[in-house]
Structures are given as structure tokens and as C-alpha cells.
Design a protein around this motif. Structure first.
Motif, short mmCIF file in Angstrom:
data_model
loop_
_atom_site.label_atom_id
_atom_site.label_comp_id
_atom_site.label_asym_id
_atom_site.label_seq_id
_atom_site.Cartn_x
_atom_site.Cartn_y
_atom_site.Cartn_z
N SER A 1 2.27 9.11 -6.47
CA SER A 1 2.39 10.52 -6.12
C SER A 1 3.68 11.17 -6.59
O SER A 1 3.76 12.39 -6.72
CB SER A 1 2.29 10.69 -4.60
OG SER A 1 3.38 10.03 -3.96
N SER B 1 -4.96 5.87 3.68
CA SER B 1 -5.28 7.07 2.90
C SER B 1 -6.77 7.26 2.67
O SER B 1 -7.18 8.23 2.03
CB SER B 1 -4.55 7.02 1.55
OG SER B 1 -4.98 5.89 0.80
N HIS C 1 0.83 -1.20 0.00
CA HIS C 1 0.00 0.00 0.00
C HIS C 1 0.87 1.25 0.00
O HIS C 1 0.59 2.22 -0.71
CB HIS C 1 -0.92 0.02 1.22
CG HIS C 1 -1.94 -1.07 1.23
ND1 HIS C 1 -1.74 -2.27 1.90
CD2 HIS C 1 -3.16 -1.17 0.64
CE1 HIS C 1 -2.80 -3.03 1.73
NE2 HIS C 1 -3.67 -2.40 0.97
N ASN D 1 -6.34 1.06 0.39
CA ASN D 1 -5.39 1.55 1.38
C ASN D 1 -6.15 2.26 2.50
O ASN D 1 -6.61 3.39 2.35
CB ASN D 1 -4.39 2.51 0.74
CG ASN D 1 -3.29 2.93 1.70
OD1 ASN D 1 -3.31 2.61 2.89
ND2 ASN D 1 -2.31 3.64 1.18
N ASP E 1 2.49 1.61 -3.51
CA ASP E 1 1.51 2.04 -4.51
C ASP E 1 1.21 3.53 -4.36
O ASP E 1 1.14 4.27 -5.35
CB ASP E 1 0.21 1.24 -4.37
CG ASP E 1 0.34 -0.15 -4.96
OD1 ASP E 1 1.35 -0.42 -5.65
OD2 ASP E 1 -0.56 -0.98 -4.71
N GLN E 2 1.01 3.96 -3.13
CA GLN E 2 0.69 5.37 -2.88
C GLN E 2 1.85 6.27 -3.27
O GLN E 2 1.66 7.30 -3.92
CB GLN E 2 0.35 5.56 -1.41
CG GLN E 2 0.03 7.00 -1.02
CD GLN E 2 -0.34 7.12 0.44
OE1 GLN E 2 -1.15 6.35 0.96
NE2 GLN E 2 0.24 8.08 1.13
N THR F 1 -8.16 11.23 6.84
CA THR F 1 -7.39 10.03 6.59
C THR F 1 -6.54 9.73 7.82
O THR F 1 -6.32 10.60 8.67
CB THR F 1 -6.45 10.20 5.38
OG1 THR F 1 -5.45 11.19 5.70
CG2 THR F 1 -7.22 10.65 4.15
N GLY G 1 -1.84 -1.02 5.02
CA GLY G 1 -3.10 -0.48 4.53
C GLY G 1 -4.30 -1.38 4.73
O GLY G 1 -5.44 -0.92 4.75
#
Length: 813
Positions: free
Chosen positions: A293, A367, A285, A364, A288-289, A475, A350
Motif C-alpha cells: 500500500s 483485510s 500479513h 490475510n 505484506d499489506q 473487513t 492474519g
């Protein structure tokens, strides 16, 4: 004429069909054919001259790349696939070992630095052997030509493709230097399976960067591009072919590097090769985040703040916890560990299982926007501390109260009555928190959250006073950042996901802003450290554990989310238990569902023994004083206060007054009534509690009996009585307020007249201006029907003590 005659001998005409046939015996025609082909090549090169010298091809950004994510200790966590599902890490030539560089040149193109991108004699020899004499198929591609083939994906099995390859090779030579072309080759060459480039190959096969390749590893990778399918090192058959090719290259290598003879023993040993399917898949997670970004990075090497060991521990503990509580329909959870000193994320989980589709595991939870429940209450109290509304021992009211159209209730649907601010926060009482939010004279709680960059907030009116109870959505990252602010003395800082990340490089651009005072931040931590552990039955303030854990829980409406957030050692740790589909579950209670997981995680992630809140914030360096307050009221002890206790306050900010609750009054020895004054021998002084009427009501509602003073003796005059005790405090109408009422309800709308009075009062008398409008019992309002205008309201209690205030009434017509 001899040449023409010779040509006539080579060609003769057959009468059957009139077909011209060639006599290849003499060998002249093949020479003519080769000469013709050379002329064609030269013509093609001439035609494309302008193209070669004018257009510079792109060698880097024309395709996508993988990213390799490393933890804070340089351990590979994950390698992503490029858009075309290939592993491809762009690696500058300076980050490639010299051994591999030299071995590749030796094996592929030993004259690389001396030719102009195309080795014409080699091409002619290869053409003759492949297409003319057909002795055997050989190649003549230089490294530059291989870059051209890979860059433009040219099929070089056909002559037209070979011509294109030559043209592009010359084009590359025109626009790029040798090292740039070599760098491109190292990033384009195939190394088996779906792996391209030495950077990806080295990380996948040997778990090391290309700069750290040993001689056996460098020679092995150098021979793969020539036949990547046959020499695939991840399968046994491919390794056999690879070792044979490497052995041949090693013999050639020793001719130039005799000093490496001692490595012969290593060349006979099998390589420890990791196949692509065995690549680590840690913190998915988080990766990936972060991957989504960050802007495109040329190197593809991402050095993150994650601690792989902490991450694995967190994943293991969280997964085991969920598994253990499946019978309660607890199937999913998320957690985030932040080092508030560095503001770096060290672990992020996540979901309970990334691959479990039943729980939407790839969502996730860190987030995702969720209701925080009561997890934000500490910040309402911090604002109240900073704005002089309370100090930790201020007496608050936990009783049923209506705020406009909003009537908050506590989780247990009970009311504690009078409660100290610190205890109201620890026990997470709703009414005191909402009441404090309504009293903030400066920055509102909504404005505070906006300044803290909580995203997605609607207009302030949308939330009203429910914001302190989880009316908005945040979040986990936003919540963790807020709690880190408490540990950082009230300074909001940016969360960092990259190692050694500079503030301006952060995803969150705001690096540092003072939103709370260091004093209020410390006081909140000092309160929260006394919150008992969820699995220990102990009274507030008697917590005895190895490390302080300043923590708070939250439970969202309809039991959809359970939260626990804590600070201990250098860490802020947040835990969420719930369902990504938003389903409610009576088990989703912060203290019962998330609290135990928080403490289990802290037990393995925070090993520092005997950590104290004072280690994070030193109160000796702050504008704080510890004083004695009356244990029953929280105010400065009066003369008759029976017991005191130490308490913090902020000099010049905290509201502080002498307690008047405990008073010594004269009691007639014969009648037991309250005397007008003390007379030695006839009266005796006894201490009673004179709580204001609003607190008396709360005590009574909570079932708490108090020792109230007796009535006055009949002989006491009103003047004598009115000179003692506290005058009324008008609560409604509020002073300075304009009451806007609807004109069509002019005969219906009424304004309540109410006041807080001393304990010995029974009745109140109300005046509007000089006109008497009625009387009421001390606990009951008097309703007055107004008309337009400005008014003075005056109230007199039955002991002659009075108060007044001004207000306005305006009818909307």
C-alpha cells in the motif's frame, strides 16, 4: 632514419610462408603498442565527450530496493527482497558511520577526493602489469569506476569493458559530486550472498543501522566488496578470509588513527554475524499489506506501529488456541489489536499459520471481506439512541414479526417476548435490532456505514433490513475502526500503521468525523461491558472481573464466520474464527468459538488492572442523566410502580414517558368485578398491569402469565368506562402513507386494519369515513378491500375509546 632502421631490425621477413615476425627483445614495439592504445583511449574519450557532458545518469530509481520494517521500539521485524531477489536498502551517506566511510576510502581508493574519477597513472601501471609484462593481475579501479561497473553491470575483464567503465566514470564525475558518488558506491557494492549496499549488510549481519557500526564491524564490511564471494561473513571459510583482510586494513588504519590501538583486542574476537536466512519474519500479513500500500520510499526504512512483543504474544496465543480446538475443525483464526487512543495497529495476525497451505495461511484474514453477523448491532442501537427512538431501558419486542418479505429469526429460534433494549443488545436478539433499524427516522444504518467509509457496499435496496444481521461484508479493519469510534466518543478516526504517522499520510485519508454522539457511544459501551464472559455462567449485569471488557459477538449465516470484538484499556481487539474457503461449521459461533479467544488474548495483551469504561469516556462530562425508571416497564415510574431501578437517558433526546402499565382500579368486594368508581367500604383499590395488547400477545407467546384486570360490572355505563384507560393506537394502515396496489387485483388486494389496545379491551369496531366496515378481536386484523381515494379510518374499542388516522389508496393501472 635511425628510427626507421631500428624498426627494420625489429621486423624481419621469413622466406618460409612470408610471415612477418617481431623481435620483442629490444622493447621498442611494446612501447609503440602502449602508445597506440593510449591514442585509442584518447580518441574514444573525445568521441564520447558530448555524451559525457549532456546525459546525466540516474543512480537511484533505476532499480528496485528492499524495505526494512521496524516495530515501534526499533526492532527489525522483516526485510523484504527487491524485485531481483536481492537485499538492497538505499541508505543516504549521512546515515553511514564516518568510520566505515573512512575505512572504505582507505581500502578502495585513498585518492578518491583528489582525482577526477579515473586514476590514469594507476590504470597505465595496471595495464602494463596485466597485459604487457604479465607479472600479475592488478586492478586500478577507483570508487567512481566501481560505481560505473556496478551501475551499468560492465564486464571489466575485457579491454572493451574497461574502456566503457572509464567513460562512465568520467560521466559520473561530470554530473555528480564526490559524496554523491560515494553514496552510490555504498548502496551498490556487493557484501556477500545476495546482499548489496552497506545499509542492508549492516542490518542483516549485525542487526544495526550503518550509522551504528563499531570499528571491527566497519573494517569488516569495508573489505568485503573487493572479494564478496571469498570473504562471505556468513560461512566459516569466508570469515577466515575476511578476518585476514580486515587485519591488514586495521594496520593501515592505525597509521592514520593511532588512538584506536586499544581496539586491537576487539579485532581478535570473532564477529557475531547473522546470516540472511536467520532474518526475523514477524507480522508477515501486516508487512505484506503495508508494503503493497505504501509508495516507494527512498530510504527503505519503515517504522511501523507494531509492538513486536504484543505481536508475538498474539501469534502464540492464537496458534495455541487453534491447535487446542482442532477436534472441532477450528483450524484458522485472525486477530487485530488497535490502540484507539493513538489509532495505531499494535498487533495483526492474519491467519493461524502463514506457512500452512492447507488453511491458505498466506491469506490475510484481517483485510478479507467477511459477513460480520451480529457484530454491527451496537451501531444500530447507537443510532436509535441518538435519534430518540430508545433509551437503554426502553421495552422492545422480541417476537415473530414480518418486515415486508423478511422475517428474521433469532439464533436459538426462540423469542424472549418483551425485553429491555440493553438486554436485547447483550443477548443479541435479531428481531429487536431489525425493528430498530426500520424505525430510524434520520440517518439510516446503511448511510451510517457509507459515512464510516465501509468499502464495497452495494445499493441500499440490496440489503434491506438484513444489514444489521450481517447482510453486508466488512473487513476486520473496518469493524475495528467502528468500535474504536465508540471508545473515541463517536468520532471516526483513521487507522495508522506507521509510527508517528500524520493523518494526511495515512492510508485512509479521512482523519476524523463525528458520526455518533459521545452520549450514545458511552451508553453502548456501558451496555456491552455487562455482556458476560463466554466461559462464565452468570446473569446479565453481574459481571465481576479485573478489567471491564465491552464486547460483542457475531455469527454469520450458515456458521461460516465467528466474531468477537471488545474494548478494554486502550485497546480494541477483534477476533475472527472461520475458514477462508467459506465452509460452514456448527462450531463457528461467536460466543463459543471467538469469544474465548478474545478473552485469552485480552488476558495477556491488556495488563492494566481495574480498567473501567468510565476511564475511556467520562459520563460526568456528557449530556447524560441517571434517573429512576419503573423496573418492569423502563418508563418513568407512575404512582403504583412496585419497583424502580436507575437508568441513563439523554436529556432532550431520549423518549421518556410516565408508565401507565401499573394502575389501581376499584374492585367490588362482593363480586370481584371491576367497579365503575371507588366507593369506600364497598370497593377496594387493587393494582393490576395494563399492558397494551401487542405486549400481552408477546407475554402469552413467551409463556409469561400476568395479573390482568377483571371485567367491568354490568352496571357500569360506557361513558364511565371510556373515561379511563388508553385509547387505541392504529398500527395499520399507517397514517400519511399511500398504498399502491395493482389494478388487476382490485377485487383481491386487501389492507389489514389493526390497532394496539389497552389490556381490558376484547373487541374493536372499524369505520372508513362514516361507514361501519366490521369488527375484530383485539389480537386479529380486519381485512378491508379498498378502492382509489383518500380515506379516514376510525377505530372504537368496546369501552368507547377511539382513534383515527388518514391514508391514501392508488391502483397502478
Amino acid at each position: 632514419m635511425r628510427a626507421i632502421d631500428k624498426l627494420k631490425q625489429l621486423l624481419h621477413f621469413s622466406g618460409n610462408g612470408g610471415v612477418w615476425r617481431c623481435n620483442w627483445q629490444s622493447g621498442l614495439l611494446p612501447r609503440i603498442f602502449v602508445f597506440t592504445m593510449v591514442l585509442i583511449i584518447l580518441a574514444a574519450l573525445t568521441i564520447t565527450a558530448s555524451y559525457l557532458f549532456c546525459l546525466k545518469p540516474e543512480l537511484v530509481t533505476y532499480q528496485s530496493y528492499s524495505r526494512a520494517f521496524f516495530d515501534r521500539n526499533d526492532a527489525l521485524m522483516r526485510m523484504t527482497l527487491a524485485a531481483d531477489q536481492r537485499y538492497r536498502i538505499y541508505t543516504p551517506i549521512d546515515e553511514v558511520s564516518n568510520t566505515f566511510r573512512d575505512a572504505s576510502i582507505l581500502y578502495e581508493d585513498k585518492n578518491f577526493y583528489s582525482h577526477a574519477g579515473v586514476d590514469l597513472p594507476a590504470i597505465i601501471r595496471a595495464f602494463w602489469s596485466t597485459y604487457v609484462s604479465r607479472e600479475r593481475r592488478i586492478g586500478a579501479s577507483t570508487i567512481t569506476m566501481q560505481v560505473a561497473r556496478l551501475r551499468w553491470r560492465i564486464d571489466t575483464t575485457r579491454i572493451s569493458g574497461k574502456l566503457r567503465q572509464i567513460i562512465h566514470a568520467l560521466q559520473l564525475t561530470r554530473h555528480y559530486g564526490k559524496n554523491q558518488i560515494l553514496e552510490a558506491y555504498f548502496n551498490l557494492a556487493s557484501y556477500g550472498r545476495n546482499i548489496e549496499g552497506v545499509g542492508a549488510a549492516s542490518l542483516i549481519y549485525f542487526n544495526k543501522p550503518a550509522s551504528a557500526l563499531s570499528l571491527p564491524e566497519a573494517l569488516a564490511l569495508a573489505v568485503i566488496p573487493q572479494n564478496p564471494n571469498r570473504r562471505n561473513p556468513s560461512v566459516e571459510k569466508g570469515r577466515l578470509a575476511l578476518y585476514a583482510a580486515r587485519s591488514h586494513l586495521y594496520q593501515r588504519w592505525l597509521q592514520d588513527h593511532p588512538e584506536d590501538t586499544f581496539q586491537s583486542a576487539f579485532m581478535t574476537m570473532p564477529l557475531a554475524v547473522r546470516p540472511p536466512e536467520a532474518l526475523p519474519f514477524i507480522a508477515p500479513h501486516f508487512v505484506d499489506q503495508l508494503n503493497a500500500s505504501l509508495p516507494w520510499l527512498e530510504s527503505g526504512i519503515i517504522k511501523t506501529s507494531i509492538d513486536k512483543n504484543q505481536q508475538k504474544l498474539a501469534e502464540k496465543v492464537l496458534s495455541a488456541y487453534v491447535q487446542r480446538r482442532k477436534s472441532e475443525r477450528i483450524n484458522n483464526a485472525a486477530a487485530m489489536l488497535l490502540n484507539y487512543k493513538t489509532m495505531e495497529v499494535e498487533a495483526l495476525v492474519g491467519s493461524a499459520d502463514f506457512f500452512d497451505q492447507k488453511i491458505n495461511g498466506q491469506v490475510n484474514g484481517v483485510s478479507a471481506k467477511r459477513s460480520p453477523g451480529s457484530a454491527l448491532k451496537p451501531f444500530v442501537y447507537a443510532l436509535a439512541l441518538d435519534q430518540g427512538v430508545i433509551h437503554p431501558m426502553t421495552m422492545l419486542k422480541d417476537s415473530k414479526k414480518r418486515f415486508g418479505g423478511f422475517t428474521p429469526e433469532n439464533y436459538d429460534q426462540q423469542f424472549l417476548g418483551p425485553v429491555f433494549a440493553r438486554d436485547a443488545l447483550i443477548t443479541s436478539r435479531n428481531v429487536p435490532a431489525v425493528d430498530l433499524q426500520s424505525q430510524l427516522p434520520g440517518m439510516s444504518f446503511y448511510q451510517f456505514l457509507k459515512k464510516a467509509q465501509v468499502s464495497g457496499l452495494k445499493e441500499e435496496a440490496h440489503y434491506g433490513l438484513a444489514l444489521a444481521l450481517g447482510g453486508g461484508e466488512l473487513t476486520m479493519q473496518e469493524i475495528v475502526r467502528l468500535y474504536a469510534m465508540l471508545a473515541n466518543g463517536g468520532r471516526l478516526k483513521a487507522i495508522k500503521s506507521l509510527r508517528d504517522e500524520q493523518p494526511q499520510q495515512s492510508i485512509d485519508k479521512t482523519d476524523s468525523e463525528q458520526l455518533l454522539s459521545p452520549e450514545a457511544s458511552f451508553l453502548i459501551l456501558d451496555i456491552l461491558k455487562d455482556n458476560p464472559a463466554p466461559f462464565v455462567k452468570e446473569s446479565i449485569g453481574s459481571v465481576n472481573r479485573r478489567n471491564h471488557i465491552a464486547w460483542k459477538t457475531g455469527t454469520s449465516f450458515a456458521f461460516r464466520d465467528a466474531w468477537a470484538v471488545g474494548i478494554s484499556g486502550p485497546y480494541v481487539l477483534a477476533v475472527w474464527v472461520g475458514d477462508f474457503q467459506g465452509s460452514g461449521n456448527p462450531a463457528f459461533i461467536g460466543r463459543k468459538a471467538a469469544g474465548p479467544l478474545l478473552f485469552e488474548l485480552f488476558a495477556v495483551l491488556q495488563a492494566n488492572e481495574d480498567w473501567r469504561v468510565d476511564d475511556a469516556v467520562d459520563p460526568a462530562k456528557l449530556n447524560l442523566s441517571k434517573i429512576s425508571v419503573c423496573a418492569n416497564t423502563g418508563d418513568l415510574p407512575g404512582r403504583y410502580c412496585p419497583q424502580t431501578k436507575p437508568a441513563w437517558f439523554i436529556p432532550g433526546v431520549s423518549p421518556i414517558k410516565v408508565s401507565t402499565v401499573h394502575r389501581a382500579i376499584p374492585i367490588d368486594k362482593q363480586t370481584g368485578l371491576r367497579a365503575c368508581w371507588h366507593q369506600s367500604g364497598e370497593t377496594e383499590l387493587k393494582v393490576y398491569e395494563f399492558w397494551p395488547s401487542d405486549f400481552l400477545n408477546i407475554f402469552q407467546a413467551a409463556g409469561i402469565s400476568l395479573r390482568t384486570p377483571p371485567a367491568y360490572a354490568k352496571a357500569c355505563t360506557l361513558n364511565a368506562i371510556s373515561s379511563t384507560g388508553q385509547e387505541p393506537l392504529i398500527k395499520s394502515p399507517l397514517p400519511g402513507i399511500t398504498y399502491a396496489l395493482q389494478s388487476d387485483k382490485e377485487t383481491q388486494d386487501a389492507i389489514p386494519l389493526s390497532a394496539v389496545v389497552d389490556a381490558d379491551v376484547k373487541e374493536l369496531f372499524w369505520f372508513i369515513g362514516s361507514e361501519f366496515v366490521g369488527k375484530s378481536r383485539k389480537n386479529q386484523p380486519l381485512f378491508w378491500r379498498p378502492h382509489d381515494g383518500e380515506f379516514n379510518v376510525r377505530v372504537v374499542d368496546d369501552h368507547g375509546r377511539a382513534a383515527q388516522s388518514a391514508f391514501k389508496v392508488s391502483f397502478v393501472r
